[in-house]
Scaffold this active site. Sequence first.
Site, short mmCIF file in Angstrom:
data_model
loop_
_atom_site.label_atom_id
_atom_site.label_comp_id
_atom_site.label_asym_id
_atom_site.label_seq_id
_atom_site.Cartn_x
_atom_site.Cartn_y
_atom_site.Cartn_z
CB CYS A 100 -0.96 0.00 1.18
SG CYS A 100 -2.13 -1.35 1.11
CG ASN A 155 -6.63 -0.38 1.09
OD1 ASN A 155 -5.89 -0.04 0.17
ND2 ASN A 155 -6.16 -0.79 2.25
CG HIS A 200 -3.16 3.86 1.80
ND1 HIS A 200 -3.64 3.41 0.59
CD2 HIS A 200 -3.18 2.80 2.65
CE1 HIS A 200 -3.93 2.12 0.71
NE2 HIS A 200 -3.66 1.74 1.94
O1 UT7 Z 1 -3.84 -0.68 3.41
C1 UT7 Z 1 -2.97 -1.37 4.22
C2 UT7 Z 1 -3.13 -1.00 5.61
N1 UT7 Z 1 -4.34 -1.54 6.14
C3 UT7 Z 1 -5.05 -0.84 6.98
O2 UT7 Z 1 -4.73 0.29 7.21
C4 UT7 Z 1 -6.22 -1.49 7.65
C5 UT7 Z 1 -6.13 -1.22 9.12
N2 UT7 Z 1 -7.18 -1.83 9.90
C6 UT7 Z 1 -8.48 -1.44 9.83
O3 UT7 Z 1 -8.86 -0.62 9.03
C7 UT7 Z 1 -9.43 -1.98 10.86
O4 UT7 Z 1 -8.69 -2.64 11.87
C8 UT7 Z 1 -10.49 -2.97 10.29
C9 UT7 Z 1 -11.51 -2.21 9.48
C10 UT7 Z 1 -9.79 -4.02 9.43
C11 UT7 Z 1 -11.23 -3.67 11.42
O5 UT7 Z 1 -11.80 -2.71 12.28
P1 UT7 Z 1 -11.58 -2.80 13.86
O6 UT7 Z 1 -12.41 -1.74 14.46
O7 UT7 Z 1 -10.11 -2.77 14.11
O8 UT7 Z 1 -12.20 -4.20 14.21
P2 UT7 Z 1 -11.51 -5.48 14.87
O9 UT7 Z 1 -10.57 -6.13 13.91
O10 UT7 Z 1 -10.97 -5.12 16.22
O11 UT7 Z 1 -12.76 -6.40 15.05
C12 UT7 Z 1 -13.87 -6.01 15.89
C13 UT7 Z 1 -14.98 -7.01 15.68
C14 UT7 Z 1 -14.53 -8.45 15.75
O12 UT7 Z 1 -15.55 -9.22 16.36
P3 UT7 Z 1 -15.43 -9.66 17.91
O13 UT7 Z 1 -14.16 -10.46 17.98
O14 UT7 Z 1 -15.37 -8.36 18.67
O15 UT7 Z 1 -16.69 -10.43 18.11
C15 UT7 Z 1 -14.42 -8.85 14.31
O16 UT7 Z 1 -14.59 -10.24 14.10
O17 UT7 Z 1 -15.53 -6.83 14.37
C16 UT7 Z 1 -15.58 -8.09 13.72
N3 UT7 Z 1 -15.47 -7.88 12.27
C17 UT7 Z 1 -16.55 -7.71 11.49
N4 UT7 Z 1 -17.86 -7.70 11.76
C18 UT7 Z 1 -18.70 -7.49 10.73
C19 UT7 Z 1 -14.35 -7.81 11.52
N5 UT7 Z 1 -14.70 -7.61 10.24
C20 UT7 Z 1 -16.05 -7.54 10.19
C21 UT7 Z 1 -16.98 -7.35 9.16
N6 UT7 Z 1 -18.30 -7.33 9.47
N7 UT7 Z 1 -16.61 -7.16 7.87
#
Ligand code: UT7
Length: 324
Positions: A114, A281, A251
Site C-alpha cells: 500500500c 482500499n 492512502h
Molecule cells: O492498506 C494497508 C493497511 N491496512 C489498513 O490500514 C487497515 C487497518 N485496519 C483497519 O482498518 C481496521 O482494523 C479494520 C476495518 C480491518 C477492522 O476494524 P476494527 O475496528 O479494528 O475491528 P476489529 O478487527 O478489532 O474487530 C472487531 C470485531 C470483531 O468481532 P469480535 O471479535 O469483537 O466479536 C471482528 O470479528 O468486528 C468483527 N469484524 C466484522 N464484523 C462485521 C471484523 N470484520 C467484520 C466485518 N463485518 N466485515
Amino acid sequence: MTRRSVVRGTGHYLPERIVANAFFEQSTDTSDEWIRTRTGIERRHFAAEGQTTSDLGLRAAQAALERAGLTADDIDAVIVATSTPDLTFPSVATMIQSGLGMKRGFAYDIQAVCAGFVYALANADAMLRAGLADRLLVIGAETFSRILDFTDRATCVLFGDGAGAVILEAQTGTGDNSDRGILSVDLNSNGDYRDLLYVDGGVATTGTSGHLRMQGNSVFRHAVEKLAATAHHALDLAGLTSDQVDWLVPHQANMRIIEATAKRMGLPMDKVVLTVADHGNTSAASIPLAMSVADAQGRFKPGDILVAEAIGGGLAWGSVVLRW
Ligand code: UT7
C-alpha cells in the site's frame, strides 16, 4: 539551480463494475452498517473477468497523457507500483510501455504494497534528479479482488481495484521550498512486522498467488502512530510545518485512520482528499486515484502544498511533500 520533479498531469481508471457493501452479506456474516461505520467504505470497483492490472494502468496512463496534452513519445520511463501484477514477470510497467506504443526508454515495477506509490514517487524523483529521465509516468495499479478470500469478512470488504497515474517532469528550481515539485521524501520499513499483513502464497513457497491475510487492529494502531510521524518528518525535511499544508492526500484504507492522522497533524478534514467511500482500499493505486480525482475537480491550485502518505504490508510506510 536544482532539478525538481513537477507534476505535469494526472489520470485514473476505475473498472466499470461497482460492488456495494451489501454484496458481502451474501458470503460472510457482515453488514453494510458495520462496513460503513468501521471503515467509511460504501462501494468499490472490481475488475471484469480477464481484465488485468496492466489493462487498468494503461487506461490511467492514457488519461494522464491526454490531460497533460502529451503523447507516449514524450515519456522517458514508466514506473508502476503494484502487488498484483498480471504475471510473475515481465513487469506490468513493460506491458504498459508496449500498450502505449513507446519505442524507447525503460520501465519497471516497484513493490511496497500500500506504500508502493509513495516509494514509486520517491524513486521517480531520484531518477529525474539524477538526470536518468526528463519525463516519467508513475502509476499505481492494482487488482486486489484477485487475492481476496471472500469468506474472510475481516479483509474481503476492505479492498477494491483501480489505477492512477501521475506524470512527473524535470524542471529547474532554486532549491528552496518555494519551488514547484517534490520537496521531500520520507521512507521507512520494518520487516519484523511481516505477519501483520501478508499474502499466504507466492512463487517460491506455495507456487500459488495466495490470499491476503491481515491482523487489522494491529495494523490500525501502527497506521495511526506512523502516518502522522512520517508526514511530520517529511514536512521537517522540506522546512515546512503542518499549518502550511493545503492538501493531505492519504492512502485510502480506513476513514477512521485518515481522521486520526489529520487530527494528529492539526489539519481540518476539508483539507483532506477523500475517496475511500467510493473506491475502498486500492493499495498502491489509492493515492494516485485520489490525486487524479481531486485534480480533475480543479481542487489543487498552483503553489499548493500537498502531503501524500501511506502504510502497508512489510510494514512499509512513508510520505512525499510536493508543491503543485
Ligand atoms: O492498506 C494497508 C493497511 N491496512 C489498513 O490500514 C487497515 C487497518 N485496519 C483497519 O482498518 C481496521 O482494523 C479494520 C476495518 C480491518 C477492522 O476494524 P476494527 O475496528 O479494528 O475491528 P476489529 O478487527 O478489532 O474487530 C472487531 C470485531 C470483531 O468481532 P469480535 O471479535 O469483537 O466479536 C471482528 O470479528 O468486528 C468483527 N469484524 C466484522 N464484523 C462485521 C471484523 N470484520 C467484520 C466485518 N463485518 N466485515
